[in-house]
Design an enzyme around this catalytic site. Sequence first.
Site: not given
Ligand code: GP9
Ligand code: MN
Length: 405
Positions: A38, A82, A197, A256-257
């Site tokens: 994340e 994500t 996150h 992921d980003h």
């Molecule tokens: C939530 C997680 C985070 O299930 O995948 O999502 P994001 O805000 O990073 O897209």
């Molecule tokens: Mn994410």
Amino acid sequence: DGSELTEVANYINANYAEPNPEMFGAAKGRNVIFVSLESLQSFVINNDMKGHEITPFLNSLTKDPDTFYFNNFYHQTGLGKTSDSEFIVENSLYGRNGGAVFFTNSGNTYNSMSEKLGDNGYFTSVMHANNRSFWNRDIMYQALKIDKFYDVESYEIGEGDAVNWGMKDIPFVEQSVEMMKEMPQPFSTRLITLTNHHPFTLDEEDMMIPAYDSNSRTLNQYFQTVRYMDESIKVLFNNLKESGLYDNSIIVMYGDHYGISENHNKAMGMYLEKEITPFDNVELQKVPLFIHIPGYGKGEVSDELAGQMDVKPTVLHLLGIDTKEDMQMGSDIFSPDHEPFVIFRDGRFVTENTIYAHEVCYDKKTGEPTDSGACEPYIERATTELGYSDLIINGDLLRFTEEDQ
Ligand code: GP9
Ligand code: MN
């Protein structure tokens, strides 16, 4: 209709990169454990914050002979965050421009990596301790032909096991490995971590390094949650070894980003000791990619320019699964024909010598604006490629490929 499909297929065929014979099938038959890290950006890797190592375990992997670490790898996500990264890794196609494809096109036909793995005898799943309908995952995973979703209901979240958005990464990976032991093999699964996150909050007992001290609370805390996530990956590797699953698996991990948006440029500039320009904002979209193959012994740090679009063909080829007929926008990173060209969802792009952002062509070496001629041929390619990907998704074109495969 069919003619649109032919046009797109011609483009894709022309860009197909033959697998590297040395890597094709190098992990044949093994389990695949993907880890979506994340909000992890590459700038923290092999770096320190006031003398504190931020990612000690991941840093050790960059020097590990069983690991390929890609340090010139970019995320290609848009507003779907994500879920976009999941979409890209599963399909080697772009997400949507103004929304999350997981919501808008969950009824489409796809030819996902999970579906292909399923056709090759794999049990496929996603493990993520959140509600199953978040990002419309429960519906989209059916379209992607993922066999099982281990959502929040599959986990036991005891006292002190949750922070920020939900279950902490360490108990999450511990319980995930326990469930992996029960999966039919070979399996493919994707662990989606959560602790790192926004807004990057942590219980005090989990803070392994101090906060940074810029004007951005977000960036200040980011280093601490990244450090915690790094620890969870160490736990994952240890538990996989103890479970006996490790030797017959490969572990593919990617950011992921971004985690730190452009709103924090000032604080970021203080940390990186430079003023952050649009050129730097592109460079900050680098996320780490690790491909760990236990026992392989010939891993290296690779600076091949690549993006998330390339993960699907790369991993399938490692497993000895052909992708010649696939409608994919990426190509195998290990292929000698892999093209060093990464397009972002918003039209920015990176080539070997240039970066294009907000209609300015930058020289990659100096970071200064340069003659737009150096970017010109790629501008058209970027528009074409994004357009073809949109055509596939908006027209649900893959439904026309189903019968004859
Ligand atoms: C939530 C997680 C985070 O299930 O995948 O999502 P994001 O805000 O990073 O897209
Ligand atoms: Mn994410």
